[in-house]
Design an enzyme around this catalytic site. Structure first.
Site, PDB file in Angstrom:
ATOM      1  N   ARG A  48      16.461  21.798  29.017  1.00  0.00           N
ATOM      2  CA  ARG A  48      15.950  21.812  30.391  1.00  0.00           C
ATOM      3  C   ARG A  48      14.478  22.167  30.367  1.00  0.00           C
ATOM      4  O   ARG A  48      13.933  22.531  29.324  1.00  0.00           O
ATOM      5  CB  ARG A  48      16.774  22.709  31.333  1.00  0.00           C
ATOM      6  CG  ARG A  48      17.432  23.921  30.773  1.00  0.00           C
ATOM      7  CD  ARG A  48      16.521  25.021  30.332  1.00  0.00           C
ATOM      8  NE  ARG A  48      15.533  25.346  31.330  1.00  0.00           N
ATOM      9  CZ  ARG A  48      14.354  25.864  31.099  1.00  0.00           C
ATOM     10  NH1 ARG A  48      13.980  26.128  29.856  1.00  0.00           N
ATOM     11  NH2 ARG A  48      13.511  26.131  32.062  1.00  0.00           N
ATOM     12  N   ASP A  71       7.902  20.887  37.972  1.00  0.00           N
ATOM     13  CA  ASP A  71       8.755  19.733  37.657  1.00  0.00           C
ATOM     14  C   ASP A  71       8.160  18.424  38.164  1.00  0.00           C
ATOM     15  O   ASP A  71       8.422  17.363  37.607  1.00  0.00           O
ATOM     16  CB  ASP A  71      10.155  19.934  38.234  1.00  0.00           C
ATOM     17  CG  ASP A  71      10.917  20.913  37.360  1.00  0.00           C
ATOM     18  OD1 ASP A  71      10.753  22.126  37.552  1.00  0.00           O
ATOM     19  OD2 ASP A  71      11.610  20.451  36.435  1.00  0.00           O
ATOM     20  N   ASN A 131       9.046  23.102  41.814  1.00  0.00           N
ATOM     21  CA  ASN A 131       9.448  23.900  40.647  1.00  0.00           C
ATOM     22  C   ASN A 131      10.754  24.599  41.017  1.00  0.00           C
ATOM     23  O   ASN A 131      11.256  24.449  42.140  1.00  0.00           O
ATOM     24  CB  ASN A 131       8.339  24.892  40.267  1.00  0.00           C
ATOM     25  CG  ASN A 131       8.599  25.557  38.918  1.00  0.00           C
ATOM     26  OD1 ASN A 131       8.872  24.875  37.925  1.00  0.00           O
ATOM     27  ND2 ASN A 131       8.533  26.873  38.866  1.00  0.00           N
ATOM     28  N   LYS A 132      11.282  25.337  40.087  1.00  0.00           N
ATOM     29  CA  LYS A 132      12.576  26.000  40.272  1.00  0.00           C
ATOM     30  C   LYS A 132      12.683  26.722  41.615  1.00  0.00           C
ATOM     31  O   LYS A 132      11.729  27.370  42.059  1.00  0.00           O
ATOM     32  CB  LYS A 132      12.767  26.989  39.104  1.00  0.00           C
ATOM     33  CG  LYS A 132      14.044  27.801  39.107  1.00  0.00           C
ATOM     34  CD  LYS A 132      15.291  26.970  39.212  1.00  0.00           C
ATOM     35  CE  LYS A 132      15.384  25.900  38.166  1.00  0.00           C
ATOM     36  NZ  LYS A 132      16.437  24.885  38.468  1.00  0.00           N
TER      37      LYS A 132
HETATM   38  O1  MRU Z   1      16.456  23.511  36.106  1.00  0.00           O
HETATM   39  P1  MRU Z   1      15.466  23.739  35.009  1.00  0.00           P
HETATM   40  O2  MRU Z   1      15.777  24.916  34.166  1.00  0.00           O
HETATM   41  O3  MRU Z   1      15.230  22.474  34.203  1.00  0.00           O
HETATM   42  O4  MRU Z   1      14.097  24.059  35.773  1.00  0.00           O
HETATM   43  C1  MRU Z   1      12.941  24.268  34.992  1.00  0.00           C
HETATM   44  C2  MRU Z   1      11.751  24.630  35.773  1.00  0.00           C
HETATM   45  O5  MRU Z   1      11.771  24.702  36.991  1.00  0.00           O
HETATM   46  C3  MRU Z   1      10.480  24.831  35.007  1.00  0.00           C
HETATM   47  O6  MRU Z   1       9.666  25.787  35.621  1.00  0.00           O
HETATM   48  C4  MRU Z   1       9.706  23.506  34.938  1.00  0.00           C
HETATM   49  O7  MRU Z   1      10.527  22.465  34.494  1.00  0.00           O
HETATM   50  C5  MRU Z   1       8.513  23.599  34.058  1.00  0.00           C
HETATM   51  S1  MRU Z   1       8.921  23.728  32.340  1.00  0.00           S
HETATM   52  C6  MRU Z   1       7.477  23.750  31.454  1.00  0.00           C
END
Ligand code: MRU
Length: 353
Positions: free
Chosen positions: A52, A245, A255-256
């Protein structure tokens, strides 16, 4: 097992090889690698968050294309190759919707293939695609180091920063984006401390960021997401850095889930809020963040996380995996090409085009 000796992901062998990943769903209690020998297992690994983080998802998808092409008999025609490549890329694109690096990597693999059709024998196409996936992987290492280098000046000796989710080596080829800035600052001799939001519901901050920072000897304090406003009010936080993202043309950043709250809290407490991301995370086809597709995940991640029921059976649940932070809350976006600040369409275009 020392993390530094294990790759987040690696390709083993030639065109008939396999994608090896750290299964991030097991961290931090178990550091276990899994081998994905088919496009279905790569898809499942992305969907289930075994791998991820936007850049790592993109690299995995690029290698996933190679696993998908392995089922094509060697002697098949160019038409059969094209048909299979379309099927494989469409299938991988259906794994997760928000991180644009997934689609960026798949488009790059398709563009590579298209540039070679009629130029090299069909029997050699898979080898060229593997080389492209390896280039994407290798480039990400360089990009992450450059992000760290460009970002480290925002951190002063003795600073404490907050981060959300995991934008570290586990989310990229290695070294990370947001965490790269911390690593680079620490490597330059600055004393730095980090508060890591635990990042409900899947705890990427607690399970991955806290673990990664500890592995690298960086002082880290874990807090629940809901404590971020308090620690800012207490004056404990000098700045926030998060990953991304997908970033729209005006700088609005997906982002998350919880990142938007962190940005609002930072604004209220006058704390600078930075995003760190490679240029491949920008989606200039979207003028603003309202058009970014937001993944919704299953209810049991909230009601029954990590095997323990924590909500009544049958309760209604809303589980968006990402949110969008408006550009006006972002002090700067740290990329491999430098820092975009102030964050607006003009400055994004100048740096990303
Ligand atoms: O659901 P995930 O764990 O894939 O979410 C990841 C994030 O939100 C990260 O902050 C983002 O992908 C940047 S990773 C360099």
């Amino acid at each position: 097992m020392p993390y530094q000796n294990i790759e987040t992901l690696s390709w083993l062998g030639g065109t008939d090889g396999t994608l090896r990943l750290i299964d991030q769903t097991l961290l931090p209690s178990e550091v276990k690698e899994i081998d994905c020998r088919s496009v279905e297992t790569v898809w499942e690994a992305i969907k289930k968050l075994r791998v991820r983080g936007a850049p790592a998802i993109g690299i995995s998808a690029a290698y996933g294309v190679i696993t998908g092409m392995q089922t094509l008999p060697q002697e098949d025609s160019l038409d059969a190759f094209k048909k299979r490549l379309n099927e494989v890329t469409e299938y991988l694109a259906s794994s997760r919707p928000t991180a644009v690096n997934l689609f960026w990597a798949l488009d790059r693999m398709k563009a590579k293939a298209e540039s070679l059709y009629g130029q090299v024998p069909v029997s050699e196409l898979a080898e060229c695609l593997l080389a492209e996936a390896q280039t994407i992987h290798e480039e990400d290492r360089t990009i992450c180091r450059a992000i760290g280098k460009h970002g480290q000046d925002i951190i002063k000796n003795g600073d404490t920063f907050l981060t959300h989710c995991n934008a570290g080596g586990l989310a990229t080829a290695d070294y990370g984006t947001a965490l790269a800035v911390f690593f680079a600052a620490a490597e330059s001799g600055k004393k730095i401390s980090v508060y890591a939001d635990e990042t409900r519901p899947l705890l990427q901050g607690a399970r991955l960021t806290a673990w990664e920072l500890m592995q690298r000897g960086i002082d880290v304090t874990l807090i629940c997401d809901s404590m971020a406003a308090l620690v800012m009010r207490q004056g404990k936080i000098n700045g926030v850095i998060v990953g991304a993202d997908r970033i729209a043309a005006n700088g609005d950043t997906a982002n998350k889930i919880g990142t938007y709250s962190a940005a609002v809290n930072a604004k209220v407490h006058n704390v600078p809020f930075y995003v760190a991301a490679p240029v491949s995370t920008f989606d200039l086809t979207l003028p603003d963040g309202s058009l970014i597709p937001i993944e919704e995940r299953l209810a049991d991640e909230i009601t029954n996380g990590f095997g323990k029921r924590t909500a009544p059976e049958g309760v209604k649940v809303y589980n968006p995996a990402f949110d969008v932070t408006p550009a006006e809350l972002i002090t700067g976006i740290i990329t491999e090409r430098g820092i975009i600040s102030p964050v607006n369409t003009e400055n994004v275009k100048r740096r990303v085009r």
